[in-house]
Design an enzyme around this catalytic site. Structure first.
Site, PDB file in Angstrom:
ATOM      1  N   LEU A   1       0.830  -1.211   0.000  1.00 61.99           N
ATOM      2  CA  LEU A   1       0.000   0.000   0.000  1.00 61.99           C
ATOM      3  C   LEU A   1       0.860   1.255   0.000  1.00 61.99           C
ATOM      4  CD1 LEU A   1      -2.887  -0.999   2.459  1.00 61.99           C
ATOM      5  CD2 LEU A   1      -2.664  -1.372   0.000  1.00 61.99           C
TER       6      LEU A   1
ATOM      7  N   ASP B   1      11.001   3.197   5.342  1.00 59.60           N
ATOM      8  CA  ASP B   1      10.663   1.788   5.536  1.00 59.60           C
ATOM      9  C   ASP B   1      11.936   1.105   6.058  1.00 59.60           C
ATOM     10  OD1 ASP B   1       8.198  -0.125   4.162  1.00 59.60           O
ATOM     11  OD2 ASP B   1      10.013  -1.181   4.803  1.00 59.60           O
TER      12      ASP B   1
ATOM     13  N   LEU C   1      10.993   1.516  12.663  1.00 59.33           N
ATOM     14  CA  LEU C   1      10.004   2.232  13.484  1.00 59.33           C
ATOM     15  C   LEU C   1      10.350   2.173  14.967  1.00 59.33           C
ATOM     16  CD1 LEU C   1       6.804   0.985  11.652  1.00 59.33           C
ATOM     17  CD2 LEU C   1       7.443   3.394  11.950  1.00 59.33           C
TER      18      LEU C   1
ATOM     19  N   PHE D   1       1.728   3.704   7.580  1.00 53.65           N
ATOM     20  CA  PHE D   1       1.392   2.440   6.922  1.00 53.65           C
ATOM     21  C   PHE D   1       2.460   1.377   7.162  1.00 53.65           C
ATOM     22  CE2 PHE D   1      -2.435   2.965   4.276  1.00 53.65           C
ATOM     23  CZ  PHE D   1      -2.732   4.275   4.610  1.00 53.65           C
ATOM     24  N   GLY D   2       3.443   1.659   7.993  1.00 50.62           N
ATOM     25  CA  GLY D   2       4.522   0.714   8.238  1.00 50.62           C
ATOM     26  C   GLY D   2       4.230  -0.193   9.416  1.00 50.62           C
ATOM     27  N   GLY D   3       4.951  -1.297   9.480  1.00 51.24           N
ATOM     28  CA  GLY D   3       4.870  -2.196  10.624  1.00 51.24           C
ATOM     29  C   GLY D   3       4.494  -3.599  10.207  1.00 51.24           C
ATOM     30  N   VAL D   4       4.296  -4.441  11.226  1.00 51.94           N
ATOM     31  CA  VAL D   4       3.896  -5.834  10.984  1.00 51.94           C
ATOM     32  C   VAL D   4       2.465  -5.810  10.450  1.00 51.94           C
ATOM     33  CG1 VAL D   4       3.414  -8.022  12.128  1.00 51.94           C
ATOM     34  CG2 VAL D   4       5.431  -6.673  12.786  1.00 51.94           C
TER      35      VAL D   4
ATOM     36  N   TYR E   1      -1.834  -8.909  16.172  1.00 48.57           N
ATOM     37  CA  TYR E   1      -1.771  -7.877  15.124  1.00 48.57           C
ATOM     38  C   TYR E   1      -2.984  -6.929  15.242  1.00 48.57           C
ATOM     39  CZ  TYR E   1      -2.856  -6.086  10.448  1.00 48.57           C
ATOM     40  OH  TYR E   1      -3.216  -5.284   9.392  1.00 48.57           O
TER      41      TYR E   1
HETATM   42  N1  LIG Z   1      -3.495  -4.609   2.594  1.00 46.25           N
HETATM   43  C1  LIG Z   1      -4.576  -4.723   3.362  1.00 46.25           C
HETATM   44  O1  LIG Z   1      -5.588  -5.269   2.969  1.00 46.25           O
HETATM   45  C2  LIG Z   1      -4.578  -4.165   4.762  1.00 46.25           C
HETATM   46  C3  LIG Z   1      -5.704  -4.399   5.564  1.00 46.25           C
HETATM   47  C4  LIG Z   1      -5.739  -3.849   6.835  1.00 46.25           C
HETATM   48  C5  LIG Z   1      -4.686  -3.074   7.292  1.00 46.25           C
HETATM   49  N2  LIG Z   1      -3.591  -2.887   6.499  1.00 46.25           N
HETATM   50  C6  LIG Z   1      -2.486  -2.105   7.044  1.00 46.25           C
HETATM   51  O2  LIG Z   1      -1.980  -1.236   6.058  1.00 46.25           O
HETATM   52  C7  LIG Z   1      -0.568  -1.097   6.225  1.00 46.25           C
HETATM   53  C8  LIG Z   1       0.139  -1.450   4.919  1.00 46.25           C
HETATM   54  O3  LIG Z   1      -0.242  -2.748   4.537  1.00 46.25           O
HETATM   55  P1  LIG Z   1       0.466  -3.511   3.325  1.00 46.25           P
HETATM   56  O4  LIG Z   1      -0.534  -4.474   2.807  1.00 46.25           O
HETATM   57  O5  LIG Z   1       1.079  -2.513   2.438  1.00 46.25           O
HETATM   58  O6  LIG Z   1       1.571  -4.339   4.122  1.00 46.25           O
HETATM   59  P2  LIG Z   1       3.121  -4.563   3.758  1.00 46.25           P
HETATM   60  O7  LIG Z   1       3.595  -5.655   4.643  1.00 46.25           O
HETATM   61  O8  LIG Z   1       3.271  -4.736   2.283  1.00 46.25           O
HETATM   62  O9  LIG Z   1       3.796  -3.185   4.184  1.00 46.25           O
HETATM   63  C9  LIG Z   1       4.224  -2.918   5.500  1.00 46.25           C
HETATM   64  C10 LIG Z   1       5.595  -2.293   5.414  1.00 46.25           C
HETATM   65  O10 LIG Z   1       6.052  -2.009   6.744  1.00 46.25           O
HETATM   66  C11 LIG Z   1       7.447  -2.243   6.764  1.00 46.25           C
HETATM   67  N3  LIG Z   1       7.915  -2.525   8.124  1.00 46.25           N
HETATM   68  C12 LIG Z   1       7.726  -3.664   8.844  1.00 46.25           C
HETATM   69  N4  LIG Z   1       8.378  -3.580  10.008  1.00 46.25           N
HETATM   70  C13 LIG Z   1       8.977  -2.360  10.043  1.00 46.25           C
HETATM   71  C14 LIG Z   1       9.799  -1.713  10.991  1.00 46.25           C
HETATM   72  N5  LIG Z   1      10.135  -2.283  12.149  1.00 46.25           N
HETATM   73  N6  LIG Z   1      10.251  -0.463  10.700  1.00 46.25           N
HETATM   74  C15 LIG Z   1       9.931   0.126   9.517  1.00 46.25           C
HETATM   75  N7  LIG Z   1       9.153  -0.453   8.578  1.00 46.25           N
HETATM   76  C16 LIG Z   1       8.677  -1.689   8.839  1.00 46.25           C
HETATM   77  C17 LIG Z   1       7.657  -3.442   5.854  1.00 46.25           C
HETATM   78  O11 LIG Z   1       8.999  -3.516   5.394  1.00 46.25           O
HETATM   79  C18 LIG Z   1       6.636  -3.202   4.762  1.00 46.25           C
HETATM   80  O12 LIG Z   1       7.223  -2.574   3.633  1.00 46.25           O
HETATM   81  C19 LIG Z   1      -0.161  -2.023   7.367  1.00 46.25           C
HETATM   82  O13 LIG Z   1      -0.112  -1.270   8.563  1.00 46.25           O
HETATM   83  C20 LIG Z   1      -1.317  -3.000   7.435  1.00 46.25           C
HETATM   84  O14 LIG Z   1      -1.470  -3.523   8.730  1.00 46.25           O
HETATM   85  C21 LIG Z   1      -3.507  -3.429   5.248  1.00 46.25           C
END
Ligand SMILES: NC(=O)c1ccc[n+]([C@@H]2O[C@H](COP(=O)([O-])OP(=O)(O)OC[C@H]3O[C@@H](n4cnc5c(N)ncnc54)[C@H](O)[C@@H]3O)[C@@H](O)[C@H]2O)c1
Length: 269
Positions: free
Chosen positions: A17, A36, A55, A74-77, A138
């Protein structure tokens, strides 16, 4: 410089995202600071800079946020992991984000999740102020992020929006997603609306497109100036039979993360 003309910090910029939002927001004219823990995939968008950071590193986050008018977090687990792995990025990391926002009088837009409320049954339509019922560690970290938004709004006046994202993917792929799907375009327009909105408090928005089978209703979207334009409805004919054989997964809004590690003998009364 007013908040609107300052750069925007985007965490998780190398993720699915984050990288999508980086491209669209840059195209729409925002100056972006991207970060990131992983390198940025591909070429950087125009007027964007990138710095790799964790983070969990409070000083690095503070430095990145310095002078920014908004933080898109938008970062994190981004799925279920052992508690110890969620703790640093999603709990301490959130604190670092909100502290940086407070110090810079920046607005926060937080990628929350339907997994903060995952243990509501699919047949129950939910309002934004429904009981938080996380389905995983989570999801618990997302509920914590929403509550942190309240703390920082009521105590420090930090404006924030939690987008309770359903399923943000290029296309819906299961029957559940006929309810929960959020198109990339709708998400990008929602974030842009959140950046522009005049009256932001500590708001919740359901992150779903205009799906007839939605689980969700009543949130801050009108005040924020956002309405979804896409819909999963056109996929109903091909996805209606795409279900799992797992009764817990199919009962609850959170789907497969509800049945993950599930040890209850029978559903609660
Ligand atoms: N895609 C979906 O359907 C969805 C649904 C609900 C919530 N979300 C939330 O949206 C956000 C983005 O989702 P996504 O699908 O792009 O996930 P993704 O896993 O592709 O992206 C998350 C990013 O966070 C980074 N990250 C992880 N640990 C980190 C740390 N310690 N320090 C810095 N960066 C770190 C990762 O390297 C990754 O690039 C997340 O918070 C996720 O929980 C997504």
């Amino acid at each position: 410089m007013s908040r609107e003309t300052k750069p925007v910090l985007l965490t998780g910029a190398s993720g699915a995202l984050g990288s999508m939002l980086a491209a669209r927001l840059a195209e729409w004219g925002w100056d972006l600071v991207l970060t990131d823990i992983r390198p940025f995939p591909g070429a950087l968008p125009a007027r964007a800079r990138f710095r790799q950071a964790d983070l969990c590193d409070r000083a690095a986050i503070a430095e990145l946020a310095s002078g920014c008018g908004a933080i898109l977090h938008f970062g994190g687990v981004s799925t279920e992991r052992p508690f110890e792995e969620v703790l640093g990025p999603n709990i301490s990391g959130l604190f670092h984000i909100f502290e940086a926002a407070r110090l810079n009088e920046a607005r926060v837009i937080f990628a929350s999740s339907n997994h903060a409320i995952g243990f509501h049954e699919r047949a129950t339509p939910l309002d934004d102020d429904c009981e938080l019922r996380p389905d995983t560690y989570y999801g618990l970290s997302k509920a914590y992020g929403e509550l942190m938004g309240r703390l920082y709004w009521y105590k420090h006046g930090v404006e924030n929006i939690s987008i309770r994202i359903g399923s943000a993917f290029p296309k819906p792929t299961t029957r559940r997603m006929l309810s929960s799907w959020l198109s990339y375009d709708d998400l990008a327009r929602m974030v842009a609306a959140g950046l522009r909105a005049g009256d932001v408090r500590c708001d919740i928005v359901w992150g779903a497109s205009d799906n007839t089978r939605t689980f969700w209703r009543n949130d801050a979207r009108e005040r924020l100036g956002w309405a979804p334009e896409d819909s999963a409805d056109g996929f109903a004919a091909i996805l209606d039979t795409v279900v799992s054989q797992d009764p817990i997964e199919e009962l609850y809004q959170g789907g497969h993360l509800c049945s993950r590690d599930y040890t209850r003998k029978r559903p609660p009364p």
